[in-house]
Design an enzyme around this catalytic site. Sequence first.
Site, short mmCIF file in Angstrom:
data_model
loop_
_atom_site.label_atom_id
_atom_site.label_comp_id
_atom_site.label_asym_id
_atom_site.label_seq_id
_atom_site.Cartn_x
_atom_site.Cartn_y
_atom_site.Cartn_z
N CYS A 89 0.85 -1.19 0.00
CA CYS A 89 0.00 0.00 0.00
C CYS A 89 0.88 1.23 0.00
O CYS A 89 1.88 1.28 0.74
CB CYS A 89 -0.90 -0.03 1.24
N GLU A 110 -8.99 -0.80 -2.62
CA GLU A 110 -9.38 0.61 -2.70
C GLU A 110 -10.73 0.85 -2.04
O GLU A 110 -10.94 1.88 -1.38
CB GLU A 110 -9.38 1.10 -4.15
#
Length: 163
Positions: free
Chosen positions: A89, A132
């Site tokens: 991430c 997401e």
Amino acid sequence: MPERPIRLFGDPVLKTVSNPVDHVDDRVRSLVEDLVDSVRLPGRAGVAAPQIGVNLRVFSYNIEGEVGYIINPVLVEVSGDPELVDEGCLSVPGLWHKTPRHPFARVRGIDLEGDEIELSGEGLMAQALQHETDHLDGVLYLDRLEKDERRAAMRAVRESDWF
């Protein structure tokens, strides 16, 4: 458009549930432009609005050369047994951990014209859609890790030079 700085683990915006977009205006169009510009940088599969400090339900993606965005996405389907996949991430830079993700995912939302759109896919696209959408719900991939993996991940975060 200059790159928007990515918020890092520990920033409260990353743990906040994002607000839906009520209507598309110039501010939302500018946000989408910033997200799409930000996701085009090398090594990026997706960027969610909270990662650039905006508490709205919007994300961009860049999967196998396909770049796009979705407003107000809702994860409407996942299928297949979760598999452990390497995941990282931008908000937890330099760290990769085995994360359980379904091999197929589908989201529905809208585009800048307010028309309903749907994104779906397998593999990296499925992983990105889940990752997401999680960001928009205030969930980081670290929250999805199995107990021992999470313990190792949190140790790595504490030992990182950016934390």
